[in-house]
Motif scaffolding. Structure first.
Motif, PDB file in Angstrom:
ATOM      1  N   VAL A  72       0.773  -0.793   0.095  1.00  0.00           N
ATOM      2  CA  VAL A  72      -0.103   0.264  -0.124  1.00  0.00           C
ATOM      3  C   VAL A  72       1.427   1.357  -0.547  1.00  0.00           C
ATOM      4  O   VAL A  72       2.016   1.489   0.447  1.00  0.00           O
ATOM      5  N   ARG A  73       0.141   2.045  -0.869  1.00  0.00           N
ATOM      6  CA  ARG A  73       1.216   3.762  -0.672  1.00  0.00           C
ATOM      7  C   ARG A  73       0.041   4.210   0.828  1.00  0.00           C
ATOM      8  O   ARG A  73      -1.535   4.101   0.546  1.00  0.00           O
ATOM      9  N   THR A  74       0.720   4.774   1.292  1.00  0.00           N
ATOM     10  CA  THR A  74       0.329   5.886   3.138  1.00  0.00           C
ATOM     11  C   THR A  74      -0.019   7.357   2.575  1.00  0.00           C
ATOM     12  O   THR A  74       0.805   7.946   2.108  1.00  0.00           O
ATOM     13  N   VAL A  75      -2.051   7.779   2.877  1.00  0.00           N
ATOM     14  CA  VAL A  75      -1.825   8.945   2.909  1.00  0.00           C
ATOM     15  C   VAL A  75      -2.590   9.222   3.090  1.00  0.00           C
ATOM     16  O   VAL A  75      -3.349   8.994   4.800  1.00  0.00           O
ATOM     17  N   ASP A  76      -2.695  11.169   3.639  1.00  0.00           N
ATOM     18  CA  ASP A  76      -3.761  11.544   4.824  1.00  0.00           C
ATOM     19  C   ASP A  76      -5.379  11.034   4.470  1.00  0.00           C
ATOM     20  O   ASP A  76      -5.072  11.035   3.586  1.00  0.00           O
ATOM     21  N   THR A  77      -6.062  10.813   5.365  1.00  0.00           N
ATOM     22  CA  THR A  77      -7.387  10.724   5.406  1.00  0.00           C
ATOM     23  C   THR A  77      -8.812  11.123   4.509  1.00  0.00           C
ATOM     24  O   THR A  77      -9.478  11.037   4.141  1.00  0.00           O
ATOM     25  N   ALA A  84     -13.667   1.147  -2.178  1.00  0.00           N
ATOM     26  CA  ALA A  84     -13.478   1.746  -0.606  1.00  0.00           C
ATOM     27  C   ALA A  84     -13.713   1.716   0.478  1.00  0.00           C
ATOM     28  O   ALA A  84     -15.502   1.345   0.425  1.00  0.00           O
ATOM     29  N   ARG A  85     -13.109   1.046   1.586  1.00  0.00           N
ATOM     30  CA  ARG A  85     -13.836   1.180   2.522  1.00  0.00           C
ATOM     31  C   ARG A  85     -13.367   1.966   3.939  1.00  0.00           C
ATOM     32  O   ARG A  85     -12.132   2.149   3.973  1.00  0.00           O
ATOM     33  N   ARG A  86     -14.469   2.249   4.515  1.00  0.00           N
ATOM     34  CA  ARG A  86     -14.003   3.286   5.827  1.00  0.00           C
ATOM     35  C   ARG A  86     -14.209   2.791   7.478  1.00  0.00           C
ATOM     36  O   ARG A  86     -15.165   2.823   7.197  1.00  0.00           O
ATOM     37  N   ALA A  87     -13.014   2.459   7.796  1.00  0.00           N
ATOM     38  CA  ALA A  87     -13.885   2.264   9.699  1.00  0.00           C
ATOM     39  C   ALA A  87     -13.984   3.255  10.187  1.00  0.00           C
ATOM     40  O   ALA A  87     -14.639   3.234  11.102  1.00  0.00           O
ATOM     41  N   ASP A  88     -13.292   4.271  10.072  1.00  0.00           N
ATOM     42  CA  ASP A  88     -13.620   5.779  10.650  1.00  0.00           C
ATOM     43  C   ASP A  88     -14.524   6.259  10.273  1.00  0.00           C
ATOM     44  O   ASP A  88     -15.202   7.145   8.953  1.00  0.00           O
ATOM     45  N   LYS A  89     -16.166   5.869  11.231  1.00  0.00           N
ATOM     46  CA  LYS A  89     -16.898   6.683  11.032  1.00  0.00           C
ATOM     47  C   LYS A  89     -17.126   7.853  11.245  1.00  0.00           C
ATOM     48  O   LYS A  89     -18.400   8.483  10.485  1.00  0.00           O
ATOM     49  N   THR A  90     -16.466   8.538  11.865  1.00  0.00           N
ATOM     50  CA  THR A  90     -16.638   9.714  12.013  1.00  0.00           C
ATOM     51  C   THR A  90     -16.131  11.476  10.413  1.00  0.00           C
ATOM     52  O   THR A  90     -15.815  12.261  10.917  1.00  0.00           O
ATOM     53  N   VAL A 138      -9.438   3.473   4.491  1.00  0.00           N
ATOM     54  CA  VAL A 138      -9.575   3.961   5.404  1.00  0.00           C
ATOM     55  C   VAL A 138      -9.593   4.361   6.720  1.00  0.00           C
ATOM     56  O   VAL A 138     -10.758   3.514   7.174  1.00  0.00           O
ATOM     57  N   ARG A 139      -7.982   4.251   7.763  1.00  0.00           N
ATOM     58  CA  ARG A 139      -8.711   3.849   9.273  1.00  0.00           C
ATOM     59  C   ARG A 139      -8.238   4.580   9.939  1.00  0.00           C
ATOM     60  O   ARG A 139      -8.752   5.871   9.365  1.00  0.00           O
ATOM     61  N   GLU A 140      -8.499   4.886  10.901  1.00  0.00           N
ATOM     62  CA  GLU A 140      -8.968   5.988  12.077  1.00  0.00           C
ATOM     63  C   GLU A 140      -7.634   7.305  11.703  1.00  0.00           C
ATOM     64  O   GLU A 140      -7.537   8.496  11.471  1.00  0.00           O
ATOM     65  N   ASP A 141      -6.410   7.146  11.270  1.00  0.00           N
ATOM     66  CA  ASP A 141      -5.001   8.190  11.149  1.00  0.00           C
ATOM     67  C   ASP A 141      -4.157   8.108   9.580  1.00  0.00           C
ATOM     68  O   ASP A 141      -4.502   8.960   9.290  1.00  0.00           O
ATOM     69  N   PHE A 142      -4.944   6.779   8.129  1.00  0.00           N
ATOM     70  CA  PHE A 142      -4.279   6.416   7.440  1.00  0.00           C
ATOM     71  C   PHE A 142      -5.594   6.192   6.828  1.00  0.00           C
ATOM     72  O   PHE A 142      -5.960   5.379   6.793  1.00  0.00           O
ATOM     73  N   ALA A 143      -4.742   6.475   4.897  1.00  0.00           N
ATOM     74  CA  ALA A 143      -5.840   6.086   3.828  1.00  0.00           C
ATOM     75  C   ALA A 143      -4.673   5.083   3.159  1.00  0.00           C
ATOM     76  O   ALA A 143      -3.366   5.988   2.798  1.00  0.00           O
ATOM     77  N   PHE A 144      -5.061   3.906   2.659  1.00  0.00           N
ATOM     78  CA  PHE A 144      -4.007   3.320   2.881  1.00  0.00           C
ATOM     79  C   PHE A 144      -4.983   2.963   0.706  1.00  0.00           C
ATOM     80  O   PHE A 144      -6.070   2.737   0.947  1.00  0.00           O
ATOM     81  N   ILE A 145      -4.228   2.520   0.134  1.00  0.00           N
ATOM     82  CA  ILE A 145      -4.459   2.900  -1.682  1.00  0.00           C
ATOM     83  C   ILE A 145      -3.727   1.291  -1.960  1.00  0.00           C
ATOM     84  O   ILE A 145      -2.329   1.382  -1.353  1.00  0.00           O
ATOM     85  N   TYR A 146      -3.721   0.998  -2.983  1.00  0.00           N
ATOM     86  CA  TYR A 146      -3.618  -0.770  -3.511  1.00  0.00           C
ATOM     87  C   TYR A 146      -4.058  -0.631  -4.134  1.00  0.00           C
ATOM     88  O   TYR A 146      -5.010  -0.739  -5.087  1.00  0.00           O
ATOM     89  N   LEU A 147      -3.796  -2.181  -4.935  1.00  0.00           N
ATOM     90  CA  LEU A 147      -4.257  -2.374  -6.290  1.00  0.00           C
ATOM     91  C   LEU A 147      -4.290  -3.945  -6.362  1.00  0.00           C
ATOM     92  O   LEU A 147      -4.691  -4.586  -7.366  1.00  0.00           O
TER      93      LEU A 147
END
Length: 392
Positions: A83-88, A114-120, A161-170
């Motif tokens: 994965v490449r790590t980027v801001d959320t 796309a999946r979002r773990a942080d619902k806030t 998308v997790r609480e502090d980072f977003a991960f992008i992958y193929l």
């Protein structure tokens, strides 16, 4: 294939998530230790970060694919992605997807998962998939006409998308699943040198149980080539567990096999298996193992009918685990090829040459005891006492 700039491995586990928080934390610690050992054993640079639900391996782009493949060999891992790590922030994610499309998308259909773990966060998974798809489309439409296929795309852009980072992958590289090795108690694994027993041992490892390999030397009915094959399969299994002791207990069984061949016709194979199990029971008490694992499957051999399995199982107080019980032979062979034990196992198992001309398929314990040597169990105890611990 991985994204340019990918330098992290995102790891997903499955059954671990069903546990209580205390057990889950313990299992994730086991997984992190196993991942660290696998990376070190394969000389792949990487640091394991123990994160709740999603452990990470931090490495560099040069080694990220090797680290991903290594993570996918770890028991308990369902899948792993480079994965490449980027801001959320949604804009940051869409910008990264634009760069990914420009670098990796050159035709065919695509989709965004796309999946979002942080619902806030101020967007939904559907928002992210829709706007991310638009960003990808805009990035390539001057080069070719893109096509969206949500059911069976040629290329999937993954976003988690997790609480502090977003991960992008193929891609998601599938792992074995199960539980981290060491999460369950050890078992004795009877390794025969054939195709089935290493697969059964692997399946118990996949459920978290370290194995204590045991090879019974069948004397003239086995031979050095047969023993070498068994040792090679254990060596292959040990590559999945470099931080666990995989020394092999070799048990002298040639004299007992000779006796059974000379004195028994009916039920000989069942008495041989009873000898194996009682020997394994003695070794289990020595190494604090909690069961015995074999490669038996219902009906695969005459000694493996349900009736015969019941007769042989009664010889020990330990549970006999048969993870291949309902598997077809073709599936066992396919798994052996997948885990790389097939080539080492393609030799006739020595016990096949012990089999009498007329096989017993419906044994009863009482008649069997009439023909079985009176000192069979004493022989098993002595064989366990004389066993030697060797490196595979």
């Amino acid at each position: 294939m991985h994204l340019p700039g990918a330098d992290t491995v995102l790891i997903r586990h499955g059954d671990v998530n069903t546990k209580s928080n205390t057990v889950k934390r313990y299992m994730e610690d086991c997984l992190a230790e196993n991942l660290t050992a696998l990376l070190a054993d394969r000389s792949i640079p990487g640091e394991v970060e123990r994160r709740w639900n999603r452990p990470l391996i931090h490495t560099d782009e040069e080694h990220v694919e090797a680290a991903t493949a290594t993570a996918a060999d770890a028991f308990g891992v369902v899948s792993a992605s480079a994965v490449r790590t980027v801001d959320t922030a949604k804009g940051e994610i869409c910008a990264a997807l634009t760069e990914a499309a420009e670098a990796c998308y050159d035709g065919g259909s695509f989709a965004v998962d796309a999946r979002r773990a942080d619902k806030t966060l101020p967007y939904t998974s559907e928002d992210l998939a829709r706007e991310g798809g638009t960003a990808i489309w805009d990035a390539v439409e001057d080069e070719f006409e893109p096509e969206v296929d949500l059911d069976d795309p040629d290329l999937t852009f993954g976003v988690e998308v997790r609480e502090d980072f977003a991960f992008i992958y193929l891609e998601k590289v599938p792992g074995p699943g199960g539980l981290p090795l060491g999460a369950q108690e050890p078992v004795i694994a009877l390794i025969s040198g054939g195709i089935d027993s290493p697969v059964a041992a692997y399946e118990m490892m996949r459920r978290g149980s370290p194995i204590v390999p045991v090879y019974v030397d069948l004397g003239a009915y086995g031979g050095i080539d047969h023993e070498v094959r068994a040792m090679e399969t254990v060596r292959t299994l040990s590559r999945y567990a470099p931080n666990f002791d995989m020394q092999v207990y070799t048990v002298p069984g040639g004299e007992t096999v000779d006796l059974l061949v000379e004195t028994m016709e009916q039920g000989r194979m069942l008495s041989l298996r009873r000898f194996f199990y009682r020997t394994a029971e003695h070794l289990a008490s020595r190494v604090d193992a909690h069961g015995i694992v074999t490669g038996e499957a219902v009906g695969q051999k005459s000694s493996q009918t349900l009736q015969n399995l019941g007769v042989t199982s009664r010889v020990t107080r330990l549970p006999i685990h048969r993870p291949l019980l309902t598997w077809d032979k073709a599936d066992i062979v396919a798994k052996a090829r997948e885990i790389d034990t097939f080539t080492q196992s393609t030799i006739n198992a020595g016990c096949n040459r012990v089999a009498p001309d007329r096989a017993e398929t419906n044994a009863r314990l009482e008649p069997l005891l009439e023909y079985e040597p009176d000192d069979l169990f004493e022989r098993a105890e002595e064989a366990a006492r004389q066993s030697e611990l060797v490196e595979p």
